[in-house]
Design a protein around this motif. Structure first.
Motif, PDB file in Angstrom:
ATOM      1  N   UNK A  89      48.833  58.112  48.427  1.00 18.72           N
ATOM      2  CA  UNK A  89      49.703  56.991  48.761  1.00 18.72           C
ATOM      3  C   UNK A  89      51.149  57.476  48.792  1.00 18.72           C
ATOM      4  N   UNK A  90      52.045  56.598  49.263  1.00 22.00           N
ATOM      5  CA  UNK A  90      53.445  57.019  49.373  1.00 22.00           C
ATOM      6  C   UNK A  90      54.426  56.053  48.732  1.00 22.00           C
ATOM      7  N   UNK A 137      35.460  43.959  48.261  1.00 21.78           N
ATOM      8  CA  UNK A 137      36.672  44.335  47.527  1.00 21.78           C
ATOM      9  C   UNK A 137      37.848  44.507  48.484  1.00 21.78           C
ATOM     10  N   UNK A 138      37.639  45.245  49.559  1.00 17.05           N
ATOM     11  CA  UNK A 138      38.739  45.480  50.513  1.00 17.05           C
ATOM     12  C   UNK A 138      39.185  44.160  51.164  1.00 17.05           C
ATOM     13  N   UNK A 164      40.311  51.263  47.783  1.00 14.18           N
ATOM     14  CA  UNK A 164      40.902  49.986  47.396  1.00 14.18           C
ATOM     15  C   UNK A 164      42.390  50.160  47.086  1.00 14.18           C
ATOM     16  N   UNK A 165      42.755  51.279  46.471  1.00 16.84           N
ATOM     17  CA  UNK A 165      44.165  51.543  46.194  1.00 16.84           C
ATOM     18  C   UNK A 165      44.959  51.688  47.495  1.00 16.84           C
ATOM     19  N   UNK A 166      44.378  52.374  48.467  1.00 12.68           N
ATOM     20  CA  UNK A 166      45.045  52.522  49.757  1.00 12.68           C
ATOM     21  C   UNK A 166      45.201  51.169  50.447  1.00 12.68           C
ATOM     22  N   UNK A 167      44.164  50.344  50.371  1.00  9.98           N
ATOM     23  CA  UNK A 167      44.230  49.004  50.968  1.00  9.98           C
ATOM     24  C   UNK A 167      45.280  48.161  50.261  1.00  9.98           C
TER      25      UNK A 167
END
Length: 343
Positions: free
Chosen positions: A80-81, A317-318, A41-44
């Motif tokens: 993440x970046x 969620x995504x 979810x954080x990546x999305x």
């Protein structure tokens, strides 16, 4: 707050939108799957254009299965970046403030300054017994613990207090900057509001509060600051929330065990779900935009964290994060409602 360093206050202005991940275990879900859902979810959220993602911290509860928000934040910083990553919150009643400062300094250095910390008092839960900090630390130690943490982020720290007493030591790795810290509070009469204002630390306003209570809390703080507000945001059919949330709330709230036998949370899951749907942006995209615009105007808060897991499934969620990113955030950023006292 003797010996506590001054903290530079950031002004309000540009809107910021983040994702708030509780890592809630809905009935029948394995804990590992829930945590992997939070990571994805954080990546999305980064892909969807959110500014930051924040992780909750709980112990011994299905309500949230992440026991260390800063650990999960560290992992996600590596996955993440661009997106900022925060803790909402790191519980000061059950952690050593110098250890937290060391973790912050290390992760902030290797992530290029993307880590932000939310801190809070926590609750009178059995955690206090398990980790040996005790009820007294919860009831009387928050200010002292917060000040030891803030002092440690200057690079050197000592303590001569009731709960902490130790010689001066250097913090290694040496912090490269002052931390961005927000303080969780329970409402306008909460001691945390006064304590945060005395240290020029912004507030983290809770999911339980409506716009009126949040506005009163901001007013009680008494001066401009970059406060952060949490909301439930679900784009689409509100029945998805009504079907999924009560079972999670029933399991999660019912599992809270107090350290001294006092009653735990007593909210009715169904009634609480209806309240959340009524006070937060839950519905079609236009409704979510209008609700958030109104909330920004009423509260004077310009940084919003959105709880996005109310469907109870990874796919839901995504999809919710993606829809907020494409159907809600652009409209909010384009309208840029004026924030009283911003600048």
């Amino acid at each position: 707050m003797a010996g506590a360093p001054a903290v530079v206050q950031r002004g309000r202005g540009q809107l910021r939108f983040g994702v708030f991940l509780v890592s809630g275990r809905f009935p029948g879900q394995p804990d590992g799957d829930v945590l992997r859902r939070s990571v994805r979810a954080a990546e999305v959220a980064e892909e969807a254009g959110f500014d930051d993602v924040w992780f909750a911290e709980h112990h011994f509860l299905p309500y949230g299965v992440c026991p260390s928000a800063i650990t999960l934040a560290g992992y996600v910083l590596g996955r993440t970046s661009r997106i900022g990553v925060g803790t909402a919150v790191s519980v000061l009643s059950t952690t050593h403030p110098v250890a937290l400062a060391e973790q912050w300094a290390m992760l902030d250095a290797v992530s290029g300054g993307r880590l932000r910390l939310g801190v809070g008092r926590g609750g009178p839960w059995q955690d206090l017994e398990v980790f040996g900090t005790g009820l007294d630390r919860y009831e009387t130690g928050f200010e002292e613990t917060l000040d030891v943490f803030l002092r440690a982020t200057t690079g050197r720290v000592h303590a001569r207090g009731r709960h902490f007493a130790f010689r001066e030591v250097p913090v290694v790795p040496a912090p490269e900057r002052r931390p961005d810290v927000v303080v969780a509070c329970g409402g306008p009469k909460s001691d945390a509001v006064r304590q945060a204002a005395a240290r020029n630390l912004p507030l983290l306003l809770g999911l339980h509060a409506d716009d009126e209570e949040k506005a009163k809390t901001v007013a009680a703080y008494g001066k401009p600051a970059a406060h952060v507000s949490t909301v439930l945001c679900q784009v689409g059919d509100a029945d998805v929330v009504r079907q999924a949330l009560p079972a999670w709330l029933k399991d999660g709230l019912g599992a809270h065990v107090t350290v001294d036998g006092r009653p735990g949370p007593s909210r009715d899951p169904g009634e609480y779900t209806e309240r959340l749907c009524a006070i937060h942006p839950v519905g079609d995209a236009d409704h979510c935009v209008r609700t958030l615009e109104t909330s920004l105007r009423r509260t004077g808060v310009s940084h919003v964290l959105m709880f996005v897991e109310a469907s109870g499934t990874p796919e839901g969620t995504y999809a919710n994060i993606a829809r907020i990113g494409t159907e809600v955030l652009p409209a909010l950023r384009a309208s840029s409602p004026a924030v009283p006292g911003s600048g």
